[in-house]
Design a protein around this motif. Structure first.
Motif, PDB file in Angstrom:
ATOM      1  N   ALA A 121      46.857  76.081 103.636  1.00  0.00           N
ATOM      2  CA  ALA A 121      47.486  75.103 104.733  1.00  0.00           C
ATOM      3  C   ALA A 121      47.498  75.876 106.005  1.00  0.00           C
ATOM      4  O   ALA A 121      46.991  75.388 107.060  1.00  0.00           O
ATOM      5  CB  ALA A 121      48.531  74.224 104.493  1.00  0.00           C
ATOM      6  N   ILE A 139      48.323  66.840 104.160  1.00  0.00           N
ATOM      7  CA  ILE A 139      47.390  67.416 104.889  1.00  0.00           C
ATOM      8  C   ILE A 139      46.031  66.758 104.950  1.00  0.00           C
ATOM      9  O   ILE A 139      45.393  66.487 103.866  1.00  0.00           O
ATOM     10  CB  ILE A 139      47.158  68.776 104.199  1.00  0.00           C
ATOM     11  CG1 ILE A 139      48.366  69.669 104.471  1.00  0.00           C
ATOM     12  CG2 ILE A 139      45.947  69.654 104.951  1.00  0.00           C
ATOM     13  CD1 ILE A 139      48.476  70.986 103.422  1.00  0.00           C
ATOM     14  N   SER A 192      48.281  66.778 109.968  1.00  0.00           N
ATOM     15  CA  SER A 192      48.963  66.708 109.250  1.00  0.00           C
ATOM     16  C   SER A 192      49.713  65.456 109.407  1.00  0.00           C
ATOM     17  O   SER A 192      49.652  64.657 110.387  1.00  0.00           O
ATOM     18  CB  SER A 192      49.972  68.018 109.133  1.00  0.00           C
ATOM     19  OG  SER A 192      50.795  67.932 110.035  1.00  0.00           O
TER      20      SER A 192
END
Length: 745
Positions: free
Chosen positions: A392, A734, A701
């Motif tokens: 991420a 995400i 996100s």
């Protein structure tokens, strides 16, 4: 492989031959583990290979560990799993030990078709979460067998705590007699096994004398092998030829001197083999070699085992999360476990790029699940990650890259040589491993502290006032009232039945009072933080579940097969209960885990494939969100690629709602998943989000607060009631840019 490594490997093979399969009629059984050593949290794995040699008959094989349990305190009395083997079938079965000690005889009981056929020795028995580990647990690093084990150890400063082989390096420094923390002591639980110590010396030299500094009375069993610079064994000296004396003013303990003819070539290594001397009788402070050119102390050391797991008992304060133990893989990566729980005891896994390529997809996925669940992975020889891990966030180091994957971190370095890592990178690795180990020490250590962190019921106090009133009434009625009444009726012999009758009625009254006050329905609470990667359909959850049962549930608890459930109870000898787990159908906590009117708490981790998600769409210039998370959304914050934040509230499951711009929050000290987790902890407290969640968001996100938790199973199953279950979740998602429908970009 250099000459020293060859002879060291040969030495290990001679001392520890491969474990052969045991035969029980048609069934052969062999047990193995990925490593040997101590671990302090997570699930310990024992892998058992079963083979049915019959050409026509199927058999049901049941494995149970330990065969005989020495139950004391909160411990595991039985881990069991049954498998049906068809004709000529072969299966590898995993027995996972939850993080409680399973102290016993170290054997796995084997039953075939319901009959006890015998036992096999368990691999690495009684080394997982033993009674001495709580409050004194070290960090553990799992190192693949293809890496330079010594070099990786030096990076992490591993195996330098009390009683380890590193204590023999340098001159003697023990301060007393007996088991001294500054001396090497083998694992005192390894009775009947060979213990050895191998020492290297920085400058090879001709040797004619060896001086061993002991803090225990020296043994005469065993021998010392001197290895020359050519790698050959040039001298073998029996320890029975020793001359022993007190160290006198040189310090406490005994000095053992062995003299012999000068060696034919310079010596670089000593092998001290103590054979099967009781491990508690061996304590080596230092070993000096001498010859015509002078003398020197050992510069490096390795051993068959050490007593560091028991250091809390023998040397309080010497072992903690700042101590690091290294565990060498005993099998190639192609044979590693395909379940992430097997890696859950490790605070870091170290491997290289070549091994990544030889892993099966299942093993690669298991290590990825471990990484997502908060583990650390150190990768040498490449700086890019497998696509299935989906990092991420990314941060460049001087000689590599640090990736955030779920709750964990992966450190990738281009060099395959740990010795050339930048000093700041080395410190980063050490800090990451120690931080991972310290986390487990911050969890509540008993049910009272766990209930304070996440109360399962409002009031768990015993209703003393009502019970005292009932007992006073009982005393008055069974005593003076009963006697006076029967005396007046001239029926004093009736006491033979009135006293039992009044006692029975009082018992029923107490039971009815408790029943009316609490009922028989259990209370359940579930909470957790879940990270969802919508692109990979992967979800990782760290959370907690708690139960309060007026009556002990007969069916126990059922967790999913890949859920790590850590019981938040006290560790150590004394009060506690023996518990049982059956892995046949699921992770069935069958007995001893839940007691009536006692709150029970578990810390949970799980990593799995999930389809829950949100979708952001742009309808006529207005942003809309579709709730596909499986539970009503109470609050939602979404950040686009430019960190513009939008919010929504009260979005029912499966429904659509509008997104409106949200004011920017004060930046958090740490953003992303780890920043959010640091604030809300494993119980997923929503309080830190009251002022808005934008401070924790990263580009593309979202953070959602759910009324319900679809990611954590209710382990009570049908025994629970929805009306008495409090369930909540916080989701850090995400977004997959391909699914935002032109909304968030």
């Amino acid at each position: 492989m250099d000459v020293r490594c060859f002879f060291f490997s040969l030495f290990l093979l001679l001392c520890f031959p491969a474990r052969a399969a045991e035969e029980f009629g048609d069934i052969s059984v062999s047990a193995a583990a990925m490593f040997t050593g101590n671990t302090f949290h997570g699930y310990g794995e024992m892998r058992v290979t079963l083979e049915n040699h019959s050409h026509s008959k199927a058999h049901v094989v049941t494995l149970a560990f330990p065969n005989n349990a020495y139950n004391n305190g909160n411990s595991l009395g039985r881990l069991a799993r049954s498998v049906e083997l068809g004709p000529e079938a072969r299966e590898v079965v995993s027995l996972f030990q939850p993080p409680l000690p399973a102290n016993g005889d170290g054997n796995i009981r084997v039953e075939v078709d319901g009959r006890h056929e015998g036992e096999v020795r368990a691999p690495n028995p009684n080394n997982h979460c033993n009674f001495n580990s709580r409050g004194g647990a070290a960090a553990t690093v799992f190192i693949s067998r293809s890496l330079d084990f010594d070099a990786v150890e030096r990076v992490f400063q591993a195996n330098r705590s009390a009683f380890t082989a590193a204590m023999v390096v340098g001159p003697p420094d023990a301060k007393g007699y007996g088991m001294q923390a500054n001396a090497w002591v083998p694992d005192v639980r390894r009775y009947g096994l060979t213990n050895w110590l191998e020492l290297d010396y920085a400058t090879p030299q001709i040797v004619d004398k060896i001086s061993i500094y002991n803090t225990q009375s020296p043994t005469s069993s065993g021998f010392i092998t001197l290895v020359g610079t050519s790698g050959t064994n040039i001298v073998k000296v029996p320890m029975s030829s020793r001359r022993t004396g007190s160290r006198g003013s040189g310090g406490p303990g005994w000095t053992t001197e062995l003299s012999f003819l000068a060696t034919s070539e310079p010596v670089k290594t000593l092998h001290l083999n103590f054979e099967k001397t009781p491990p508690s009788s061996v304590a080596i402070d230092a070993v000096e070699i001498s010859g015509p050119s002078g003398s020197q102390w050992a510069s490096d050391a390795r051993a068959s085992s050490d007593n560091s797991a028991s250091a809390r008992s023998y040397a309080p304060g010497r072992v903690n999360a700042d101590s690091i133990e290294s565990l060498r893989a005993e099998s190639p990566v192609s044979e590693w476990s395909e379940n992430w729980l097997a890696y859950s005891p490790f605070d870091a896994v170290v491997l290289n790029a070549a091994e990544m390529g030889s892993m099966s997809p299942a093993v690669l996925a298991a290590i990825g699940d471990y990484l997502s669940a908060g583990g650390n992975v150190v990768l040498s020889g490449k700086t890019d990650l497998p696509a299935v891990w989906h990092p991420a966030q990314k941060k460049n180091l001087r000689d590599g890259v640090e990736y955030n994957v779920g709750f964990g971190r992966c450190f990738a370095f281009s060099s395959e040589n740990p010795a050339v890592l930048d000093s700041k990178s080395v410190q980063t690795l050490r800090d990451a491993v120690r931080e991972a180990a310290r986390y487990w020490q911050t969890l509540p250590a008993d049910s009272g502290a766990a209930n304070a962190a996440m109360p399962v019921v409002e009031n768990i106090k015993i209703p003393t006032r009502g019970i005292v009133v009932i007992m006073l009434a009982f005393i008055i009625i069974i005593g003076p009232v009963n006697i006076i009444y029967l005396n007046r009726r001239k029926r004093r012999t009736w006491m033979l039945w009135t006293i039992p009758a009044i006692s029975f009625a009082t018992t029923l009254l107490v039971f009815a009072y408790s029943l009316l006050r609490e009922g028989i329905t259990p209370d359940t609470r579930i909470a957790g933080l879940t990270v969802i990667d919508q692109a990979s359909h992967h979800a990782t959850t760290i959370g907690a579940t708690a139960f309060y049962c007026p009556l002990t549930p007969s069916g126990g608890l059922h967790f999913d097969y890949e859920t790590e459930a850590t019981s938040l109870v006290s560790h150590g000898y004394g009060s506690g209960t023996s518990r049982e787990v059956d892995w046949t159908q699921s992770q069935h906590f069958s007995r001893g885990w839940v007691s009536a009117r006692v709150p029970v708490h578990f810390h949970l981790r799980k990593s799995e494939t999930r389809r829950e998600r949100i979708q952001v769409v742009n309808e006529n210039g207005k942003l809309q969100v579709v709730n596909g998370l499986g539970a009503p959304i109470k609050s939602l914050w979404v950040a686009d690629a430019d960190m513009n934040v939008y919010a929504a509230t009260s979005v029912a499951a499966g429904q659509k709602a509008g997104l409106i711009p949200s004011p920017q929050s004060q930046p958090a000290e740490r953003s992303g998943v780890n920043g959010l987790w640091h604030e809300i902890t494993y119980v997923a407290r929503p309080d830190p989000l009251d002022g808005g969640a934008g401070k924790f968001l990263t580009p593309n996100s979202y953070i959602a607060v759910l009324d319900g938790n679809p990611f954590i199973e209710n382990a009570l199953g049908s025994a629970s009631s929805p009306k008495r279950t409090k369930s909540s979740a916080i989701v850090f998602g995400i977004l997959d840019s391909a699914e935002t429908g032109g909304g968030v970009k």
